[in-house]
Design a protein around this motif. Structure first.
Motif, PDB file in Angstrom:
ATOM      1  N   ASP A  47       0.826  -1.208   0.000  1.00 20.91           N
ATOM      2  CA  ASP A  47       0.000   0.000   0.000  1.00 20.91           C
ATOM      3  C   ASP A  47       0.869   1.271   0.000  1.00 20.91           C
ATOM      4  O   ASP A  47       0.552   2.246  -0.680  1.00 20.91           O
ATOM      5  CB  ASP A  47      -0.923   0.009   1.215  1.00 20.91           C
ATOM      6  N   GLN A  48       1.983   1.228   0.735  1.00 20.48           N
ATOM      7  CA  GLN A  48       2.894   2.377   0.753  1.00 20.48           C
ATOM      8  C   GLN A  48       3.545   2.568  -0.614  1.00 20.48           C
ATOM      9  O   GLN A  48       3.698   3.703  -1.092  1.00 20.48           O
ATOM     10  CB  GLN A  48       3.973   2.191   1.823  1.00 20.48           C
ATOM     11  N   ALA A  49       3.909   1.459  -1.265  1.00 16.28           N
ATOM     12  CA  ALA A  49       4.515   1.540  -2.596  1.00 16.28           C
ATOM     13  C   ALA A  49       3.526   2.121  -3.610  1.00 16.28           C
ATOM     14  O   ALA A  49       3.923   2.884  -4.507  1.00 16.28           O
ATOM     15  CB  ALA A  49       4.983   0.159  -3.040  1.00 16.28           C
ATOM     16  N   LEU A  50       2.266   1.778  -3.468  1.00 19.10           N
ATOM     17  CA  LEU A  50       1.235   2.354  -4.345  1.00 19.10           C
ATOM     18  C   LEU A  50       1.201   3.877  -4.201  1.00 19.10           C
ATOM     19  O   LEU A  50       1.101   4.609  -5.193  1.00 19.10           O
ATOM     20  CB  LEU A  50      -0.133   1.768  -4.004  1.00 19.10           C
ATOM     21  N   ARG A  51       1.307   4.344  -2.966  1.00 19.21           N
ATOM     22  CA  ARG A  51       1.273   5.788  -2.717  1.00 19.21           C
ATOM     23  C   ARG A  51       2.548   6.472  -3.212  1.00 19.21           C
ATOM     24  O   ARG A  51       2.516   7.623  -3.659  1.00 19.21           O
ATOM     25  CB  ARG A  51       1.075   6.065  -1.225  1.00 19.21           C
ATOM     26  N   ASP A  52       3.673   5.748  -3.145  1.00 22.09           N
ATOM     27  CA  ASP A  52       4.974   6.330  -3.508  1.00 22.09           C
ATOM     28  C   ASP A  52       5.402   5.997  -4.930  1.00 22.09           C
ATOM     29  O   ASP A  52       6.569   6.160  -5.283  1.00 22.09           O
ATOM     30  CB  ASP A  52       6.058   5.827  -2.541  1.00 22.09           C
ATOM     31  N   LEU A  53       4.493   5.528  -5.755  1.00 18.78           N
ATOM     32  CA  LEU A  53       4.859   4.999  -7.073  1.00 18.78           C
ATOM     33  C   LEU A  53       5.705   5.969  -7.887  1.00 18.78           C
ATOM     34  O   LEU A  53       6.660   5.565  -8.561  1.00 18.78           O
ATOM     35  CB  LEU A  53       3.591   4.624  -7.847  1.00 18.78           C
ATOM     36  N   ALA A  54       5.389   7.254  -7.827  1.00 21.52           N
ATOM     37  CA  ALA A  54       6.109   8.243  -8.645  1.00 21.52           C
ATOM     38  C   ALA A  54       7.585   8.362  -8.270  1.00 21.52           C
ATOM     39  O   ALA A  54       8.380   8.907  -9.044  1.00 21.52           O
ATOM     40  CB  ALA A  54       5.426   9.601  -8.536  1.00 21.52           C
ATOM     41  N   SER A  55       7.972   7.829  -7.115  1.00 19.13           N
ATOM     42  CA  SER A  55       9.376   7.910  -6.698  1.00 19.13           C
ATOM     43  C   SER A  55      10.240   6.827  -7.339  1.00 19.13           C
ATOM     44  O   SER A  55      11.464   6.873  -7.226  1.00 19.13           O
ATOM     45  CB  SER A  55       9.479   7.814  -5.174  1.00 19.13           C
ATOM     46  N   PHE A  56       9.612   5.865  -8.007  1.00 19.90           N
ATOM     47  CA  PHE A  56      10.359   4.772  -8.636  1.00 19.90           C
ATOM     48  C   PHE A  56      10.590   5.065 -10.117  1.00 19.90           C
ATOM     49  O   PHE A  56       9.727   5.609 -10.805  1.00 19.90           O
ATOM     50  CB  PHE A  56       9.595   3.449  -8.492  1.00 19.90           C
ATOM     51  N   PRO A  81       1.340   6.460 -13.754  1.00 16.34           N
ATOM     52  CA  PRO A  81       2.118   7.636 -14.201  1.00 16.34           C
ATOM     53  C   PRO A  81       3.041   7.281 -15.363  1.00 16.34           C
ATOM     54  O   PRO A  81       3.805   6.311 -15.291  1.00 16.34           O
ATOM     55  CB  PRO A  81       2.909   8.021 -12.949  1.00 16.34           C
ATOM     56  N   ALA A  82       2.952   8.050 -16.413  1.00 15.33           N
ATOM     57  CA  ALA A  82       3.676   7.731 -17.648  1.00 15.33           C
ATOM     58  C   ALA A  82       5.183   7.714 -17.469  1.00 15.33           C
ATOM     59  O   ALA A  82       5.905   7.044 -18.216  1.00 15.33           O
ATOM     60  CB  ALA A  82       3.289   8.729 -18.740  1.00 15.33           C
ATOM     61  N   GLU A  83       5.710   8.449 -16.465  1.00 10.63           N
ATOM     62  CA  GLU A  83       7.168   8.524 -16.291  1.00 10.63           C
ATOM     63  C   GLU A  83       7.750   7.310 -15.577  1.00 10.63           C
ATOM     64  O   GLU A  83       8.974   7.154 -15.512  1.00 10.63           O
ATOM     65  CB  GLU A  83       7.536   9.795 -15.525  1.00 10.63           C
ATOM     66  N   VAL A  84       6.914   6.428 -15.047  1.00  8.75           N
ATOM     67  CA  VAL A  84       7.388   5.235 -14.340  1.00  8.75           C
ATOM     68  C   VAL A  84       7.297   4.039 -15.285  1.00  8.75           C
ATOM     69  O   VAL A  84       6.204   3.595 -15.658  1.00  8.75           O
ATOM     70  CB  VAL A  84       6.563   4.963 -13.068  1.00  8.75           C
ATOM     71  N   ALA A  85       8.450   3.526 -15.691  1.00  4.81           N
ATOM     72  CA  ALA A  85       8.479   2.401 -16.618  1.00  4.81           C
ATOM     73  C   ALA A  85       8.089   1.099 -15.915  1.00  4.81           C
ATOM     74  O   ALA A  85       8.096   1.004 -14.688  1.00  4.81           O
ATOM     75  CB  ALA A  85       9.867   2.273 -17.232  1.00  4.81           C
ATOM     76  N   ILE A  86       7.748   0.101 -16.714  1.00  8.11           N
ATOM     77  CA  ILE A  86       7.345  -1.215 -16.219  1.00  8.11           C
ATOM     78  C   ILE A  86       8.224  -2.270 -16.885  1.00  8.11           C
ATOM     79  O   ILE A  86       8.588  -2.138 -18.061  1.00  8.11           O
ATOM     80  CB  ILE A  86       5.865  -1.491 -16.531  1.00  8.11           C
ATOM     81  N   ALA A  87       8.546  -3.331 -16.152  1.00  7.19           N
ATOM     82  CA  ALA A  87       9.255  -4.473 -16.728  1.00  7.19           C
ATOM     83  C   ALA A  87       8.511  -5.750 -16.360  1.00  7.19           C
ATOM     84  O   ALA A  87       8.059  -5.905 -15.216  1.00  7.19           O
ATOM     85  CB  ALA A  87      10.692  -4.532 -16.226  1.00  7.19           C
ATOM     86  N   VAL A  88       8.372  -6.645 -17.334  1.00  6.84           N
ATOM     87  CA  VAL A  88       7.733  -7.947 -17.111  1.00  6.84           C
ATOM     88  C   VAL A  88       8.561  -9.017 -17.815  1.00  6.84           C
ATOM     89  O   VAL A  88       9.337  -8.721 -18.721  1.00  6.84           O
ATOM     90  CB  VAL A  88       6.283  -7.978 -17.637  1.00  6.84           C
ATOM     91  N   SER A 134      21.611   4.384  -9.181  1.00  9.77           N
ATOM     92  CA  SER A 134      21.246   5.267  -8.066  1.00  9.77           C
ATOM     93  C   SER A 134      19.756   5.613  -8.027  1.00  9.77           C
ATOM     94  O   SER A 134      19.322   6.413  -7.189  1.00  9.77           O
ATOM     95  CB  SER A 134      22.063   6.562  -8.092  1.00  9.77           C
ATOM     96  N   LYS A 135      18.974   5.036  -8.925  1.00  7.96           N
ATOM     97  CA  LYS A 135      17.528   5.263  -8.897  1.00  7.96           C
ATOM     98  C   LYS A 135      16.841   4.099  -8.182  1.00  7.96           C
ATOM     99  O   LYS A 135      17.449   3.094  -7.858  1.00  7.96           O
ATOM    100  CB  LYS A 135      16.990   5.436 -10.320  1.00  7.96           C
ATOM    101  N   LYS A 136      15.536   4.271  -7.933  1.00 10.62           N
ATOM    102  CA  LYS A 136      14.781   3.266  -7.189  1.00 10.62           C
ATOM    103  C   LYS A 136      13.982   2.375  -8.141  1.00 10.62           C
ATOM    104  O   LYS A 136      13.305   2.878  -9.054  1.00 10.62           O
ATOM    105  CB  LYS A 136      13.828   3.952  -6.206  1.00 10.62           C
ATOM    106  N   VAL A 137      14.063   1.069  -7.907  1.00 13.29           N
ATOM    107  CA  VAL A 137      13.286   0.088  -8.672  1.00 13.29           C
ATOM    108  C   VAL A 137      12.452  -0.720  -7.691  1.00 13.29           C
ATOM    109  O   VAL A 137      12.956  -1.171  -6.657  1.00 13.29           O
ATOM    110  CB  VAL A 137      14.207  -0.845  -9.485  1.00 13.29           C
ATOM    111  N   LEU A 138      11.183  -0.899  -8.021  1.00 14.91           N
ATOM    112  CA  LEU A 138      10.271  -1.692  -7.196  1.00 14.91           C
ATOM    113  C   LEU A 138      10.083  -3.058  -7.835  1.00 14.91           C
ATOM    114  O   LEU A 138       9.788  -3.152  -9.031  1.00 14.91           O
ATOM    115  CB  LEU A 138       8.922  -0.985  -7.069  1.00 14.91           C
TER     116      LEU A 138
END
Length: 260
Positions: A47-56, A81-88, A134-138
């Motif tokens: 739930d916290q990650a959902l709220r902080d998604l833009a930081s990743f 958010p369009a600026e947060v990429a996804i990997a699958v 140095s960036k954050k990945v979830l």
């Protein structure tokens, strides 16, 4: 001669798409779940990650179940958010994203370009690791699994936050499942295996049957697997007839329509 029944070992809700494709193609199907998915209802970290998604900079979903676990906690009006990429890792996860309205037109989606070999190693080659430094990945994952991707990203000086979003649970091997499994063994079916853990469960269940040759019979069944690692585990466990397909239900369908 009539084609053998296709046994789909996924949970029922995940079997529906492949089942519909096969039945449309004239194949009889049986859904025989060998694992169940349990979301983690009390999940403060998710739930916290959902709220902080833009930081990743990037969110990695390890499976379609991870995609479902994420989006099922959201309101329908929520937008990625369009600026947060996804990997699958594979086509099934891409399809899961599409089910929630997420595709390449909305956000950059990384996945292995080689559909014959879809795993964490091939996904890693698609990522721009220097740009992620140095960036954050979830990493959204199950309660068990390989740590390769998380370790590799950390080795590249990328900050990784791994969150457990769901559990894989083995069903109880009750009298009904015993009877069904015995019937399937004696009928020589085609088995769709999309998790290597399923193979060990199958052999364990066969060993509990009142049939001395049950394990040997299981090892002679025809397996259709979409990932080479599942094929490797199947071979190590003594299975003799293994068809490796590309990732995705359509590729499984194609393989099941052609002889071994």
């Amino acid at each position: 001669m009539q084609a053998p029944a296709v046994i789909i070992t996924r949970p029922p809700h995940q079997a529906q798409h492949l089942q519909a494709l096969l039945e449309k193609a004239g194949r009889s199907t049986i859904v025989f779940p060998l694992f169940e998915i349990e979301p983690i209802s009390e999940n403060a970290a998710l739930d916290q990650a959902l709220r902080d998604l833009a930081s990743f900079a990037l969110v990695v979903f390890v499976s379609p179940n991870a995609v479902d676990a994420w989006f099922q906690r959201l309101a329908s009006a929520w937008q990625w958010p369009a600026e947060v990429a996804i990997a699958v890792v594979g086509a099934a996860s891409r399809q899961a994203l599409l089910n929630y309205g997420i595709d390449d037109q909305h956000v950059r989606i990384f996945s292995p370009s080689n559909t014959e070999r879809t795993d964490s190693e091939t996904l890693l080659t698609e990522l721009d690791l220097p740009a992620l430094k140095s960036k954050k990945v979830l990493l959204v994952r199950a309660d068990s699994g390989r740590d390769f991707l998380a370790d590799a990203l950390r080795d590249a000086q990328i900050e990784v936050q791994a969150i457990t979003a769901y559990r894989r649970v083995t069903p109880t091997f009750d009298a009904s499942k015993r009877q069904d499994l015995q019937a399937y063994l004696n009928a020589s079916c085609d088995w769709v295996i999309t998790s290597s853990a399923v193979l060990k469960t199958l052999l364990n269940w066969c060993a509990q049957l009142d049939q001395p040759d049950a394990v040997a019979k299981m090892q002679q069944q025809h397996l259709f697997v979409p990932h080479f690692r599942i094929a490797e585990v199947a071979s190590e466990l003594g299975f003799k007839h293994i068809r490796l397909t590309a990732s995705g239900d359509e590729k499984l369908l194609l393989a099941l329509q052609s002889p071994l």
